[in-house]
Design a protein around this motif. Structure first.
Motif, PDB file in Angstrom:
ATOM      1  N   VAL A   1      -1.513  -4.266  -5.481  1.00  0.00           N
ATOM      2  CA  VAL A   1      -0.943  -3.064  -4.809  1.00  0.00           C
ATOM      3  C   VAL A   1      -2.532  -2.009  -4.702  1.00  0.00           C
ATOM      4  N   VAL A   2      -2.145  -1.407  -3.638  1.00  0.00           N
ATOM      5  CA  VAL A   2      -3.315  -0.512  -3.556  1.00  0.00           C
ATOM      6  C   VAL A   2      -2.690   0.941  -3.176  1.00  0.00           C
ATOM      7  N   SER A   3      -3.672   1.896  -2.971  1.00  0.00           N
ATOM      8  CA  SER A   3      -3.088   3.290  -2.745  1.00  0.00           C
ATOM      9  C   SER A   3      -3.959   3.796  -1.354  1.00  0.00           C
TER      10      SER A   3
ATOM     11  N   PRO B   1       0.912   9.209  -8.834  1.00  0.00           N
ATOM     12  CA  PRO B   1       0.554   8.108  -8.195  1.00  0.00           C
ATOM     13  C   PRO B   1       0.639   6.988  -9.355  1.00  0.00           C
ATOM     14  N   GLN B   2       0.597   7.206 -10.553  1.00  0.00           N
ATOM     15  CA  GLN B   2       1.087   6.182 -11.652  1.00  0.00           C
ATOM     16  C   GLN B   2       2.395   5.580 -11.328  1.00  0.00           C
TER      17      GLN B   2
ATOM     18  N   ARG C   1       4.268   5.589  -8.769  1.00  0.00           N
ATOM     19  CA  ARG C   1       4.541   4.849  -7.433  1.00  0.00           C
ATOM     20  C   ARG C   1       4.044   3.551  -7.572  1.00  0.00           C
ATOM     21  N   GLU C   2       2.612   3.510  -8.328  1.00  0.00           N
ATOM     22  CA  GLU C   2       2.283   2.118  -8.494  1.00  0.00           C
ATOM     23  C   GLU C   2       2.914   1.268  -9.399  1.00  0.00           C
ATOM     24  N   GLU C   3       3.410   1.522 -10.427  1.00  0.00           N
ATOM     25  CA  GLU C   3       4.353   1.041 -11.329  1.00  0.00           C
ATOM     26  C   GLU C   3       5.337   0.433 -10.595  1.00  0.00           C
TER      27      GLU C   3
ATOM     28  N   SER D   1       0.725  -1.212  -0.098  1.00  0.00           N
ATOM     29  CA  SER D   1       0.072   0.001   0.031  1.00  0.00           C
ATOM     30  C   SER D   1       1.072   1.193   0.005  1.00  0.00           C
TER      31      SER D   1
ATOM     32  N   ALA E   1       5.764  -0.191  -7.401  1.00  0.00           N
ATOM     33  CA  ALA E   1       5.251  -1.237  -6.398  1.00  0.00           C
ATOM     34  C   ALA E   1       5.103  -2.445  -7.118  1.00  0.00           C
ATOM     35  N   VAL E   2       4.325  -2.497  -8.143  1.00  0.00           N
ATOM     36  CA  VAL E   2       3.999  -3.638  -8.866  1.00  0.00           C
ATOM     37  C   VAL E   2       5.268  -4.508  -9.352  1.00  0.00           C
TER      38      VAL E   2
END
Length: 308
Positions: A245-247, A218-219, A221-223, A199, A225-226
């Motif tokens: 993965v969640v925000s 956010p994109q 950060r998500e990429e 998260s 993390a994934v």
């Protein structure tokens, strides 16, 4: 999880601790383990209760002795009750601070797991009252399995433990990865699917304070993390692994993810801070222990060195 383990289950004569004993015996059957249970009586509150009242030390000691004798009798009755319920456990009656005595007994018996229910306090109540369960999570040298007290618990009709989907939250730190090996072992033992989760929070940086910076997208950060979780998943080749993965704030978003993903067990590390450091930093692990809708297995990142 290994065969021939030892499980320590603290009890306080509540339905919650009865449920923990049932779960401990169920896990013990699977692992061919032995179960120990203990009750700790803390005489300090009884002594403080007469503070400011003129009584002799002999009277205070006599009252504490009577309370201890009554509690010990109740403990023996509980052990007989468990025997009638076909629950096996070796009993230990202790005196002192519950969290300290339980952790010390776990070290003395060289147990492999502590299993305990949590009352789920939050907010001001948890800040003021604290929780024996959370203190044990923070101080224990061995993994701690915390259980949510089931609603409408009716003795032997308690829900059975099942470990089909196991989540391991990771936060890019080496500390969080300390729990990964444990999570993999549990998945192999029970034939479960491993769910790697992260998260992330979007950090807003102000250009006026830091030239050349702005809000972080956010994109990205998500990429990141994934990609991080997928690289870890590629190294785990002998069991089914998923990535989520969640925000948002971990202690808020991860419990929702656990519920939506039908997670049966969470395996994660706890930082083990004490005193002022713990008060200032807080602990996502301890928050998740309170808020998770399923059992949580916490591992201290320095477990081996602490035991030595």
């Amino acid at each position: 999880m290994k065969k021939g383990s030892k499980i320590l289950c603290p009890i306080d004569f509540s339905e919650g601790s009865d449920y923990a004993m049932i779960c401990a015996n169920e896990l013990a059957q699977h692992l061919d383990a032995e179960v120990h249970c203990d009750h700790v009586i803390d005489p300090a509150p009884f002594a403080y209760a007469v503070h400011g009242i003129y009584v002799s030390y002999e009277t205070v000691d006599a009252n504490i002795a009577n309370i201890e004798a009554h509690t010990r009798e109740e403990f023996e009755k509980r052990l007989k009750k468990y025997e009638l319920m076909h629950l096996k456990a070796e009993g230990h009656f202790l005196q002192g601070k519950p969290d300290q005595e339980i952790v010390a007994l776990a070290d003395k018996l060289e147990v492999d797991y502590i299993m305990i229910t949590t009352h789920g306090r939050s907010g001001f109540d948890a800040l003021v009252s604290g929780s024996t369960c959370e203190k044990i999570v923070r101080l224990s040298h061995v993994p701690v399995i915390t259980l949510k007290h089931p609603e409408h618990f009716m003795g032997e009709d308690a829900p059975q433990l099942k470990f089909e989907r196991i989540m391991c939250p990771l936060d890019f730190s080496d500390y969080s990865k300390k729990a990964l090996d444990v999570a993999v072992d549990v998945c192999k033992e029970f034939g479960a699917t491993l769910v790697l989760a992260h998260s992330f929070e979007v950090v807003l940086e102000y250009p006026a304070l830091k030239p050349g910076s702005g809000s972080e997208h956010p994109q990205y950060r998500e990429e990141d993390a994934v990609g991080y979780l997928e690289n870890i998943a590629k190294e785990i080749t002998d069991l089914p692994t998923e990535v989520r993965v969640v925000s948002g704030r971990p202690h808020q978003e991860l419990p929702l993810l656990m519920k939506n993903e039908d997670i049966d067990l969470v395996v994660m590390t706890t930082h083990g801070h004490r005193g002022l450091s713990h008060f200032l930093l807080g602990s996502n692990a301890e928050r998740l222990v309170r808020l998770a809708p399923c059992p949580v297995l916490t591992v201290h990142p320095d477990q081996e060195s602490k035991k030595k």
